[in-house]
Design an enzyme around this catalytic site. Structure first.
Site, PDB file in Angstrom:
ATOM      1  N   HIS A  25       0.836  -1.205   0.000  1.00  0.00           N
ATOM      2  CA  HIS A  25       0.000   0.000   0.000  1.00  0.00           C
ATOM      3  C   HIS A  25       0.870   1.256   0.000  1.00  0.00           C
ATOM      4  O   HIS A  25       0.590   2.210  -0.712  1.00  0.00           O
ATOM      5  CB  HIS A  25      -0.920   0.012   1.227  1.00  0.00           C
ATOM      6  N   LYS A  54      -9.681  -7.860   8.304  1.00  0.00           N
ATOM      7  CA  LYS A  54     -10.320  -8.158   9.582  1.00  0.00           C
ATOM      8  C   LYS A  54     -10.154  -6.959  10.493  1.00  0.00           C
ATOM      9  O   LYS A  54      -9.173  -6.222  10.403  1.00  0.00           O
ATOM     10  CB  LYS A  54      -9.759  -9.428  10.219  1.00  0.00           C
TER      11      LYS A  54
END
Length: 186
Positions: free
Chosen positions: A39, A104
């Site tokens: 990222h 999550k």
């Protein structure tokens, strides 16, 4: 409760807008893997005016660093990683066309707002079930940042990959709503 079957990448925004926090979804098609190191590189590329290593438009990124595949398998255990680690980069990727993320845990208020503003969705996969989730992955292809090892970007073909909508296009948060419902019923 029935599960909603959807194809990825998403073909139009109305599909994403139809999802509600708490919906159970089975995704089939192409998704990409990326964790925090990938990222960071993608956002640096955007900030430097460079193209990303894959077309992010209408795409879903799975926050996973799969373990090495055992002999005869295409991928090892592929359970989700903690999504908040990507929060600093997520708004930029959403602004450039990303429409879904799988991970999550909770997202920051800024990310939840960005998800709503950019008509995207955040899904959760069940942590601790990486071996089972890997059975839903039908093919794997290295895309970029191979030097990052398990954090490299991979293209996955998935079939009925199970997840739950946590944050929808309306800014709803299934985690918060579930906690509130529990408190009211206690």
């Amino acid at each position: 409760m029935s599960k909603i079957k959807m194809n990825v990448p998403f073909s139009d925004e109305s599909i994403i807008k139809s999802l509600q926090a708490g919906d159970q979804v089975l995704l089939s098609g192409t998704i990409y893997t990326a964790r925090d190191a990938a990222h960071k590189r993608m956002v640096e590329q955007i900030n430097n005016g460079k193209s990303l290593p894959f077309d992010i438009q209408n795409q879903v990124i799975y926050y996973v660093g799969p373990t090495p595949a055992k002999s005869g398998e295409i991928i090892g255990s592929a359970g989700p990683t903690t999504s908040s680690r990507m929060d600093g980069y997520t708004p930029t990727l959403l602004e450039h066309g990303l429409k879904g993320m799988i991970g999550k845990g909770y997202r920051s208020p800024k990310v939840i707002e960005s998800i709503a503003d950019n008509h995207a969705v955040y899904f959760a996969a069940i942590g601790g079930s990486g071996a089972l989730l890997s059975q839903r992955i039908k093919s794997v292809e290295m895309v970029a940042y191979e030097d990052l090892g398990t954090e490299a970007i991979r293209k996955l073909t998935v079939a009925e990959f199970p997840c739950i909508v946590i944050n929808d296009t309306e800014g709803r948060d299934w985690y918060q709503e579930s906690k509130e419902k529990f408190r009211q019923n206690s």
